[in-house]
Design an enzyme around this catalytic site. Structure first.
Site, PDB file in Angstrom:
ATOM      1  N   CYS A   2       0.826  -1.215   0.000  1.00  8.37           N
ATOM      2  CA  CYS A   2       0.000   0.000   0.000  1.00  8.37           C
ATOM      3  C   CYS A   2       0.857   1.261   0.000  1.00  8.37           C
ATOM      4  O   CYS A   2       1.953   1.285   0.556  1.00  8.37           O
ATOM      5  CB  CYS A   2      -0.875   0.036   1.244  1.00  8.37           C
ATOM      6  SG  CYS A   2      -1.892  -1.409   1.468  1.00  8.37           S
ATOM      7  N   ARG A  27       5.189  -0.489  -6.151  1.00 11.41           N
ATOM      8  CA  ARG A  27       5.123  -1.269  -4.909  1.00 11.41           C
ATOM      9  C   ARG A  27       4.091  -2.383  -4.985  1.00 11.41           C
ATOM     10  O   ARG A  27       4.071  -3.259  -4.130  1.00 11.41           O
ATOM     11  CB  ARG A  27       4.777  -0.343  -3.735  1.00 11.41           C
ATOM     12  CG  ARG A  27       5.852   0.684  -3.456  1.00 11.41           C
ATOM     13  CD  ARG A  27       5.328   1.767  -2.560  1.00 11.41           C
ATOM     14  NE  ARG A  27       5.060   1.267  -1.227  1.00 11.41           N
ATOM     15  CZ  ARG A  27       5.784   1.561  -0.160  1.00 11.41           C
ATOM     16  NH1 ARG A  27       6.820   2.338  -0.267  1.00 11.41           N
ATOM     17  NH2 ARG A  27       5.470   1.094   1.018  1.00 11.41           N
ATOM     18  N   TRP A  74      -3.104  -2.737  -1.365  1.00 11.77           N
ATOM     19  CA  TRP A  74      -2.795  -4.143  -1.598  1.00 11.77           C
ATOM     20  C   TRP A  74      -3.595  -4.895  -0.539  1.00 11.77           C
ATOM     21  O   TRP A  74      -3.310  -4.794   0.652  1.00 11.77           O
ATOM     22  CB  TRP A  74      -1.291  -4.363  -1.431  1.00 11.77           C
ATOM     23  CG  TRP A  74      -0.814  -5.719  -1.812  1.00 11.77           C
ATOM     24  CD1 TRP A  74      -0.526  -6.167  -3.076  1.00 11.77           C
ATOM     25  CD2 TRP A  74      -0.518  -6.815  -0.935  1.00 11.77           C
ATOM     26  NE1 TRP A  74      -0.090  -7.464  -3.019  1.00 11.77           N
ATOM     27  CE2 TRP A  74      -0.067  -7.886  -1.726  1.00 11.77           C
ATOM     28  CE3 TRP A  74      -0.590  -6.990   0.453  1.00 11.77           C
ATOM     29  CZ2 TRP A  74       0.297  -9.116  -1.188  1.00 11.77           C
ATOM     30  CZ3 TRP A  74      -0.232  -8.212   0.990  1.00 11.77           C
ATOM     31  CH2 TRP A  74       0.209  -9.263   0.172  1.00 11.77           C
ATOM     32  N   ASN A  99      -2.075   2.366   5.720  1.00 17.34           N
ATOM     33  CA  ASN A  99      -1.213   1.214   5.406  1.00 17.34           C
ATOM     34  C   ASN A  99      -1.031   0.432   6.696  1.00 17.34           C
ATOM     35  O   ASN A  99      -0.869   1.043   7.760  1.00 17.34           O
ATOM     36  CB  ASN A  99       0.182   1.665   4.957  1.00 17.34           C
ATOM     37  CG  ASN A  99       0.173   2.322   3.598  1.00 17.34           C
ATOM     38  OD1 ASN A  99      -0.854   2.370   2.934  1.00 17.34           O
ATOM     39  ND2 ASN A  99       1.317   2.831   3.192  1.00 17.34           N
ATOM     40  N   GLY A 100      -0.978  -0.895   6.609  1.00 15.97           N
ATOM     41  CA  GLY A 100      -0.742  -1.695   7.809  1.00 15.97           C
ATOM     42  C   GLY A 100      -1.945  -2.560   8.143  1.00 15.97           C
ATOM     43  O   GLY A 100      -2.875  -2.685   7.349  1.00 15.97           O
ATOM     44  N   GLU A 485      16.892 -19.081  -6.024  1.00 19.07           N
ATOM     45  CA  GLU A 485      16.537 -17.751  -6.514  1.00 19.07           C
ATOM     46  C   GLU A 485      16.013 -17.844  -7.954  1.00 19.07           C
ATOM     47  O   GLU A 485      15.047 -17.163  -8.322  1.00 19.07           O
ATOM     48  CB  GLU A 485      17.768 -16.835  -6.422  1.00 19.07           C
ATOM     49  CG  GLU A 485      17.647 -15.479  -7.074  1.00 19.07           C
ATOM     50  CD  GLU A 485      16.553 -14.572  -6.508  1.00 19.07           C
ATOM     51  OE1 GLU A 485      15.876 -14.946  -5.541  1.00 19.07           O
ATOM     52  OE2 GLU A 485      16.356 -13.488  -7.081  1.00 19.07           O
ATOM     53  N   LYS A 489      12.328 -16.585  -9.056  1.00 23.26           N
ATOM     54  CA  LYS A 489      12.107 -15.589 -10.125  1.00 23.26           C
ATOM     55  C   LYS A 489      11.104 -16.139 -11.136  1.00 23.26           C
ATOM     56  O   LYS A 489      10.192 -15.440 -11.559  1.00 23.26           O
ATOM     57  CB  LYS A 489      13.417 -15.254 -10.866  1.00 23.26           C
ATOM     58  CG  LYS A 489      14.401 -14.414 -10.131  1.00 23.26           C
ATOM     59  CD  LYS A 489      14.059 -12.946 -10.031  1.00 23.26           C
ATOM     60  CE  LYS A 489      13.371 -12.657  -8.732  1.00 23.26           C
ATOM     61  NZ  LYS A 489      14.165 -12.275  -7.618  1.00 23.26           N
ATOM     62  N   GLU A 492       7.481 -16.314  -9.650  1.00 20.64           N
ATOM     63  CA  GLU A 492       6.788 -15.077  -9.281  1.00 20.64           C
ATOM     64  C   GLU A 492       6.396 -14.216 -10.474  1.00 20.64           C
ATOM     65  O   GLU A 492       5.405 -13.502 -10.407  1.00 20.64           O
ATOM     66  CB  GLU A 492       7.564 -14.265  -8.249  1.00 20.64           C
ATOM     67  CG  GLU A 492       8.804 -13.593  -8.742  1.00 20.64           C
ATOM     68  CD  GLU A 492       9.507 -12.787  -7.663  1.00 20.64           C
ATOM     69  OE1 GLU A 492       8.851 -12.142  -6.855  1.00 20.64           O
ATOM     70  OE2 GLU A 492      10.754 -12.804  -7.652  1.00 20.64           O
ATOM     71  N   HIS A 508      16.252 -38.382  -3.418  1.00 23.64           N
ATOM     72  CA  HIS A 508      15.484 -38.598  -2.182  1.00 23.64           C
ATOM     73  C   HIS A 508      14.023 -38.186  -2.332  1.00 23.64           C
ATOM     74  O   HIS A 508      13.334 -38.013  -1.332  1.00 23.64           O
ATOM     75  CB  HIS A 508      16.147 -37.848  -1.024  1.00 23.64           C
ATOM     76  CG  HIS A 508      17.544 -38.321  -0.748  1.00 23.64           C
ATOM     77  ND1 HIS A 508      17.820 -39.570  -0.238  1.00 23.64           N
ATOM     78  CD2 HIS A 508      18.750 -37.738  -0.986  1.00 23.64           C
ATOM     79  CE1 HIS A 508      19.131 -39.727  -0.141  1.00 23.64           C
ATOM     80  NE2 HIS A 508      19.712 -38.629  -0.595  1.00 23.64           N
ATOM     81  N   LYS A 607       5.912  -4.855  -3.853  1.00 18.89           N
ATOM     82  CA  LYS A 607       7.355  -4.615  -3.833  1.00 18.89           C
ATOM     83  C   LYS A 607       7.891  -4.585  -2.411  1.00 18.89           C
ATOM     84  O   LYS A 607       8.903  -5.176  -2.101  1.00 18.89           O
ATOM     85  CB  LYS A 607       7.653  -3.293  -4.545  1.00 18.89           C
ATOM     86  CG  LYS A 607       9.141  -2.947  -4.617  1.00 18.89           C
ATOM     87  CD  LYS A 607       9.885  -3.948  -5.485  1.00 18.89           C
ATOM     88  CE  LYS A 607      11.385  -3.721  -5.492  1.00 18.89           C
ATOM     89  NZ  LYS A 607      12.091  -4.926  -5.966  1.00 18.89           N
TER      90      LYS A 607
HETATM   91  C1  F6R Z   1      11.432 -11.554  -4.905  1.00 15.21           C
HETATM   92  C2  F6R Z   1      11.437 -10.452  -3.974  1.00 15.21           C
HETATM   93  C3  F6R Z   1      11.012 -10.712  -2.585  1.00 15.21           C
HETATM   94  C4  F6R Z   1      11.788  -9.822  -1.604  1.00 15.21           C
HETATM   95  C5  F6R Z   1      11.221  -9.986  -0.183  1.00 15.21           C
HETATM   96  C6  F6R Z   1      12.018  -9.187   0.820  1.00 15.21           C
HETATM   97  O1  F6R Z   1      11.884 -11.156  -6.163  1.00 15.21           O
HETATM   98  O2  F6R Z   1      11.749  -9.338  -4.324  1.00 15.21           O
HETATM   99  O3  F6R Z   1      11.127 -12.050  -2.249  1.00 15.21           O
HETATM  100  O4  F6R Z   1      13.124 -10.185  -1.642  1.00 15.21           O
HETATM  101  O5  F6R Z   1       9.884  -9.556  -0.162  1.00 15.21           O
HETATM  102  O6  F6R Z   1      12.009  -7.831   0.508  1.00 15.21           O
HETATM  103  P1  F6R Z   1      13.137  -6.870   1.045  1.00 15.21           P
HETATM  104  O7  F6R Z   1      14.421  -7.289   0.428  1.00 15.21           O
HETATM  105  O8  F6R Z   1      12.714  -5.485   0.619  1.00 15.21           O
HETATM  106  O9  F6R Z   1      13.170  -7.017   2.541  1.00 15.21           O
END
Ligand code: F6R
Length: 612
Positions: A2, A27, A74, A99-100, A485, A489, A492, A508, A607
């Site tokens: 948000c 975000r 959000w 927000n929150g 990772e 990627k 997501e 396993h 984000k």
């Molecule tokens: C994936 C991604 C998320 C962030 C996670 C932590 O591409 O970006 O998994 O890494 O939400 O966010 P930060 O790094 O801002 O604490």
């Protein structure tokens, strides 16, 4: 997640508010809205479409006013539908954005219903609107109306996290902001004063900011800003100058921010290490030299991609510095009863520095008795940077794409520097070895450029991945977190289901999934585990699995039947993970493009995850 913008101005605020929301779009959000005070009435427009549609609706509705608030939502409590979008009103008198999460919203809702309030939304925010209205009308009955005071008393009833912006129909010159657990800044301008959850929202509009602290409440008028703490006592906060570069939030020739950010990696890494010509604890702030000598172990806490950076760092810290290292997911650590060792360095890793779980984990570690804390983060002004004893800024520049790319590789650089620092302090880094590592770091941008040059081959593979629903990723040792990772990627942004395993674990269980329909991506650096990895790849081939291998030039793996190979540069030693993650970012990106997903704003994701 948000976003909030608020304004008191001498001019109509609608374009400043919608532009602020546009700047917060990165975000992630699923609805948005704006409210102003117009001719003595609260007016709002809310939408479950994009901010661009909202701006058009605002114009069509002739919305205008000198004070207003706006929000990108959000969804947490209540579906992403128009009635739950903010601003939320109470009785046509109070407008609020929030927000929150308010944890005690259910009991407050019952209490307010008993007082005759009718709820129009499913949000937790509506209880805050009605609570403020209740305090406001009680004050009015006593002939003493003070919006800030009404907000402060309402906030006393809340459990949970919030950043809010509020105005009242009967108080035309004032917007109130408050924060506890979610970030909020005040922007000071010549024509007016502003609120935002992120300085980025006000980029180009103002340069002077006050970062509100926990419990702060701000009253914005045309004449200035008054700040009080949660007990109502006046407080002073420093004014910080932030000249946001508008250039860095422009897309330029790229279709998506993620693509731009992947290609920015050589430059941002070059910037990050430009001034590093010797390994020193000073890279982590004043006093780190002394504190780092005292520590006997490291605990890294983070979420998502930042957690995988921490997992990679464990290998470096244990192999180079011989410092025992644990890595934990922040949302688990914060609720686990753990045994604190005052000589452990607690490192939180975060792109945003506002991730609620990581921030709470940092505070939890401090209350558990951990004396030394370090934040590795990409946002200098973030709460995590202010909360920890030591700081290291990753200098990746604003990352707009929801999927983290350049923030991850710069985190890896920072954590590698941490491992070298601890290693040097413990007499484990001879001068020649230090010089070699520094030289490798300085040549890393050039190496990254050669990896980026593989894009055309990766696009060809992405065509195949776009047609699959599942994929497996394999890696070993230092490259297992890179496989994780890569899988994250892919899932997501392209919504292809992907799992990552240490290659030795295949037999396993996950081997049962392997058929001729299952693409299996392998990260194959020419390191000490290469022969073991090759045996694991044979296990896949023997079950007709299709292998897609990113192999170092010197790893002697050649393409063949069911074995597709993209040749990376020669093995790059300890820094190899930073090279190997890049083709996986590109594979995810091009697969997502081929599937036509919203790459920069994947569904359901945000984000900066500022709620639990
Ligand atoms: C994936 C991604 C998320 C962030 C996670 C932590 O591409 O970006 O998994 O890494 O939400 O966010 P930060 O790094 O801002 O604490």
């Amino acid at each position: 997640m948000c976003g909030i913008v608020g304004a008191v101005d001498r001019r109509d605020v609608t374009s400043l508010l919608t532009e602020g929301l546009r700047r917060l779009e990165y975000r992630g959000y699923d609805s948005c809205g704006i409210a102003v005070l117009q001719q003595g009435a609260l007016r709002r427009v809310r939408s479950v479409a994009r901010v661009a549609n909202l701006a058009a609706e605002v114009a069509a509705a002739n919305l205008s006013g000198m004070i207003g608030i706006a929000h990108t939502r959000w969804a947490t409590h209540g579906a992403p539908v128009a009635k739950n979008a903010h601003p939320i009103f109470s009785s046509g008198e109070i407008a609020i954005v929030h927000n929150g999460i308010i944890e005690n919203h259910e009991s407050l809702r019952e209490e307010l219903q008993a007082h005759g309030y009718v709820f129009e939304s499913d949000t937790d925010t509506e209880v805050v609107a009605h609570l403020i209205h209740r305090m406001w009308t009680e004050q009015a009955a006593q002939g003493a109306k003070d919006l800030l005071c009404a907000v402060r008393h309402a906030l006393e009833r809340l459990h949970g996290a919030y950043a809010i912006a509020v105005f009242a129909r009967n108080d035309p010159g004032r917007v109130i902001g408050a924060r506890a657990g979610s970030p909020l800044v005040v922007g000071l301008g010549e024509q007016g004063n502003y609120l935002a959850s992120d300085v980025m929202a006000l980029a180009g509009a103002v340069e002077n900011f006050i970062y509100l602290e926990e419990g702060d409440i701000a009253e914005l008028t045309l004449d200035g800003v008054r700040l009080v703490d949660r007990s109502g006592h006046a407080v002073q906060r420093d004014i910080k100058v932030h000249r946001a570069s508008t250039h860095s939030v422009e897309l330029g020739p790229y279709r998506h921010y993620m693509h731009k950010e992947i290609f920015e990696q050589p430059n941002v890494i070059a910037d990050a290490i430009e001034r590093v010509d010797t390994i020193s604890a000073d890279l982590f702030g004043q006093g780190a030299r002394h504190a780092f000598r005292e520590i006997d172990s490291v605990l890294i806490v983070a979420c998502g991609t930042s957690y995988y950076a921490g997992m990679t760092a464990k290998y470096w810290l244990e192999s180079l510095a011989k410092v025992a290292t644990q890595v934990e997911v922040a949302s688990e650590y914060r609720y686990r009863s753990s045994v604190a060792n005052p000589n452990t360095l607690v490192v939180v890793v975060s792109q945003s520095g506002e991730t609620a779980d990581t921030l709470a984990a940092l505070k939890h570690a401090q209350t558990q008795g951990h004396r030394h804390t370090l934040t590795v983060c990409n946002v200098a002004s973030s709460t995590m940077m202010r909360q920890a004893e030591f700081q290291h800024l990753t200098s990746a520049g604003p990352e707009i794409g929801v999927a983290s790319t350049k923030a991850f590789t710069t985190q890896l650089v920072a954590l590698f520097l941490l491992a070298l620092t601890l290693s040097k302090q413990r007499g484990r880094l001879p001068a020649a070895q230090e010089a070699t590592f520094l030289d490798q770091l300085h040549r890393l941008p050039g190496k990254l450029n050669s990896v980026l040059a593989l894009e055309a081959q990766i696009i060809a593979w992405a065509e195949t991945f776009a047609r699959t629903d599942h994929a497996l990723f394999l890696g070993r040792g230092l490259h297992y977190p890179i496989a994780l990772e890569g899988a994250l990627k892919l899932k997501e942004i392209s919504y292809v289901h992907a799992e990552a395993y240490p290659a030795g674990e295949l037999k396993h269980g996950p081997l049962a999934l392997v058929t001729s329909q299952m693409p299996v991506v392998a990260v194959a650096p020419n390191d000490a585990l290469l022969d073991k990895l090759k045996s694991n790849l044979q296990e896949v081939r023997a079950r007709s699995g299709q292998l897609y291998v990113f192999a170092d030039a010197d790893s002697r793996i050649a393409s063949g039947d069911g074995l597709h190979v993209i040749r990376m540069p020669e093995h790059y030693g300890s820094l190899s993970p930073i090279l190997h993650v890049v083709p996986l970012q590109l594979l995810a990106y091009h697969t997502a493009c081929a599937r036509g997903t919203d790459v920069d704003k994947p569904r359901n994701l945000a984000k900066s995850v500022t709620v639990e």
